[in-house]
Write a protein that holds these residues in place. Structure first.
Motif, PDB file in Angstrom:
ATOM      1  N   HIS A   1      75.899  35.940  24.869  1.00  0.00           N
ATOM      2  CA  HIS A   1      76.968  36.883  24.524  1.00  0.00           C
ATOM      3  C   HIS A   1      76.457  38.236  24.065  1.00  0.00           C
ATOM      4  O   HIS A   1      77.251  39.099  23.719  1.00  0.00           O
ATOM      5  CB  HIS A   1      77.887  36.273  23.454  1.00  0.00           C
ATOM      6  CG  HIS A   1      77.187  36.008  22.158  1.00  0.00           C
ATOM      7  ND1 HIS A   1      76.383  34.913  21.973  1.00  0.00           N
ATOM      8  CD2 HIS A   1      77.141  36.720  21.020  1.00  0.00           C
ATOM      9  CE1 HIS A   1      75.881  34.959  20.752  1.00  0.00           C
ATOM     10  NE2 HIS A   1      76.321  36.052  20.148  1.00  0.00           N
ATOM     11  N   GLU A   2      75.124  38.433  24.063  1.00  0.00           N
ATOM     12  CA  GLU A   2      74.606  39.783  23.769  1.00  0.00           C
ATOM     13  C   GLU A   2      74.104  40.334  25.094  1.00  0.00           C
ATOM     14  O   GLU A   2      73.176  39.760  25.671  1.00  0.00           O
ATOM     15  CB  GLU A   2      73.418  39.706  22.810  1.00  0.00           C
ATOM     16  CG  GLU A   2      73.781  39.430  21.376  1.00  0.00           C
ATOM     17  CD  GLU A   2      72.575  39.520  20.435  1.00  0.00           C
ATOM     18  OE1 GLU A   2      72.748  39.226  19.255  1.00  0.00           O
ATOM     19  OE2 GLU A   2      71.469  39.878  20.865  1.00  0.00           O
TER      20      GLU A   2
ATOM     21  N   CYS B   1      75.989  42.326  19.553  1.00  0.00           N
ATOM     22  CA  CYS B   1      76.254  41.315  18.516  1.00  0.00           C
ATOM     23  C   CYS B   1      75.430  41.538  17.248  1.00  0.00           C
ATOM     24  O   CYS B   1      75.946  41.993  16.246  1.00  0.00           O
ATOM     25  CB  CYS B   1      76.039  39.901  19.060  1.00  0.00           C
ATOM     26  SG  CYS B   1      76.355  38.627  17.826  1.00  0.00           S
TER      27      CYS B   1
ATOM     28  N   THR C   1      73.678  32.061  17.521  1.00  0.00           N
ATOM     29  CA  THR C   1      74.948  31.396  17.842  1.00  0.00           C
ATOM     30  C   THR C   1      74.842  30.663  19.187  1.00  0.00           C
ATOM     31  O   THR C   1      75.395  29.580  19.363  1.00  0.00           O
ATOM     32  CB  THR C   1      76.097  32.423  17.866  1.00  0.00           C
ATOM     33  OG1 THR C   1      76.056  33.166  16.644  1.00  0.00           O
ATOM     34  CG2 THR C   1      77.455  31.757  17.985  1.00  0.00           C
TER      35      THR C   1
ATOM     36  N   CYS D   1      70.995  34.992  20.793  1.00  0.00           N
ATOM     37  CA  CYS D   1      71.402  35.068  19.395  1.00  0.00           C
ATOM     38  C   CYS D   1      71.409  33.630  18.888  1.00  0.00           C
ATOM     39  O   CYS D   1      71.558  32.688  19.661  1.00  0.00           O
ATOM     40  CB  CYS D   1      72.799  35.678  19.360  1.00  0.00           C
ATOM     41  SG  CYS D   1      73.683  35.529  17.797  1.00  0.00           S
TER      42      CYS D   1
END
Ligand code: NAD
Ligand code: ZN
Length: 405
Positions: A71-72, A180, A51, A49
């Protein structure tokens, strides 16, 4: 039969971020067993992502080094710590950077999804701030990233950050998108903006988040959805998800983007979404919104703490700005709903996956995203796709899930 690894440290491969902006380095790391309320999961697939890119480039706090980004993801529970009853060994789960403890004032309110029970804690586990990762060679600790750290074959996540996925339902790589980007975009359109039928919308940045916003707005009946992106190639894919008009900021004959949008919409868009992470673009999005009721929704994560510059007199004229994490959605409540909508063919996810590759190629995936050449690249952990006896479940014409090869 495989021996249980519960309560023992696990050694595995992780892509470690050591220096801002430098390629991630594959390292052997040790992942400690989960403590109370924690779950150790084996990652099946993860995606990048923007981020992650923002934090990978960031030299100072809140970025920390060395760290494991990502985080995905979708994973399988390997072992659980004391007090964990919500998930069990073997369950498929989706980790989410945003927690839902279920008990705090925010979790109990319909007006917030910003869990105050477990606020985002840079670098460590949300309850005690310590790390479960260390380098296998030296024992030096490695920082976590927004409570997930999925660029590792195994990671430890607090149970408040996990959503259980029903077996035989949504395929792993599609569930990963709900972790996400797609949830954030669709949620922002439905919940934060609550776009009405017939609305005009401007979406700044047509990455996966902006295109998920687009899809959410189309599903809510928006009439005109103007996409703004420096990369004109995003218009083609954007059209498939609902973009009706496109603006290339470099092709406006000297006019500002907000001037063009005001002209196209007769005064400004009803809803403007910033999905880039640039404070000047956030101000431009605000200027593009209609006086009286125009609403600007900031989703982009900027790489510094620069303020947004907005004339106060424009706020007096009824425009508003609101920010949102995870599209205002509560992960445990809303992700299962989105997964079912995918199975019912009401939510498009496949278009978001433009690339798939193996874990060793993670730096290639990073390059693709920084160069704007992909939407989402699914990174499969070694053998995960084959080993996981992945019975792919795809939606059938009548909307009921069916088994496919
Ligand atoms: P992405 O890199 O896939 O897409 C960004 C798009 O913006 C690209 O198409 C790029 O060409 C375009 N762009 C860049 N600068 C531009 C400019 N000045 N004008 C017009 N277009 C420009 O990113 P993504 O993964 O879709 O994420 C988008 C943003 O959303 C990032 O800032 C990310 O950190 C943020 N994000 C926020 C949340 C949240 O909960 N609020 C969740 C996920 C991502
Ligand atoms: Zn994200």
């Amino acid at each position: 039969m495989e021996q249980s690894t519960a309560k023992m440290p696990i050694r595995c491969k992780a892509a470690v971020s050591k220096v801002a902006g430098e390629p991630l380095e594959m390292e052997e790391v040790e992942v400690a067993p989960p403590r109370a309320h924690e779950v150790r999961i084996r990652i099946l697939c993860t995606s990048l992502c923007h981020t992650d890119v923002t934090f990978w480039r960031m030299k100072d706090l809140p970025a920390m080094y060395p760290s494991i980004l990502g985080h995905e993801a979708t994973g399988v529970v390997e072992s659980v710590g004391d007090g964990v009853v919500e998930v069990a060994v073997g369950d498929t789960v989706v980790p989410v950077f945003s927690a839902q403890c279920g008990d705090c004032a925010d979790c109990l309110s319909d007006r917030s999804n910003i869990c105050s029970g477990l606020p985002i804690r840079p670098g460590g586990m949300p309850r005690d701030g310590t790390s479960r990762f260390s380098f296998a060679s030296t024992g030096e600790p490695i920082h976590h990233f927004i409570s997930v750290s999925s660029f590792s074959e195994y990671t430890v996540v607090d149970v408040a950050h996990l959503v259980k996925i029903e077996p035989g339902g949504i395929p792993h790589e599609m569930a990963c998108l709900l972790s996400c980007c797609v949830s954030t975009g669709v949620g922002a359109a439905w919940k934060v903006a609550a776009v009405e039928p017939g609305s005009s919308v401007a979406v700044f940045g047509l990455g996966a988040v902006g295109l998920a916003v687009t899809q959410g707005c189309r599903m809510r009946g928006a009439k005109r959805i103007i996409g703004i992106d420096l990369n004109p190639e995003k218009f083609e894919i954007g059209k498939k998800l609902g973009i009706t008009d496109f603006i290339d900021p470099n092709g406006t004959d000297g006019r500002t983007v907000s001037e063009v949008i005001k002209e196209m919409t007769g005064g400004g868009a009803d809803y403007c979404f910033e999905c880039i992470g640039s404070t000047p673009v956030m101000a431009e999005a605000f200027k593009s919104s209609r006086k009286g009721w125009g609403k600007t929704i900031v989703l982009g994560v900027s790489n510094d703490v620069a303020p947004i510059s907005i004339p106060s007199h424009d706020i007096l004229r009824g425009r508003s700005v609101v920010g949102s994490l995870f599209g205002g959605l509560k992960p445990k409540t809303d992700i299962p709903v989105l997964a079912q909508m995918y199975l019912d063919k009401e939510l498009e996810l496949e278009e978001f996956v433009t690339h798939e590759m193996g874990f060793n190629e993670i730096n290639t995936a990073l390059e693709l995203l920084t160069q704007g050449k992909c939407l989402r690249c699914i990174i499969w952990m070694d053998g995960a796709r084959e080993k996981e006896n992945v019975v792919k479940v795809k939606p059938k014409e009548n909307g009921r899930a069916c088994e496919a090869a």
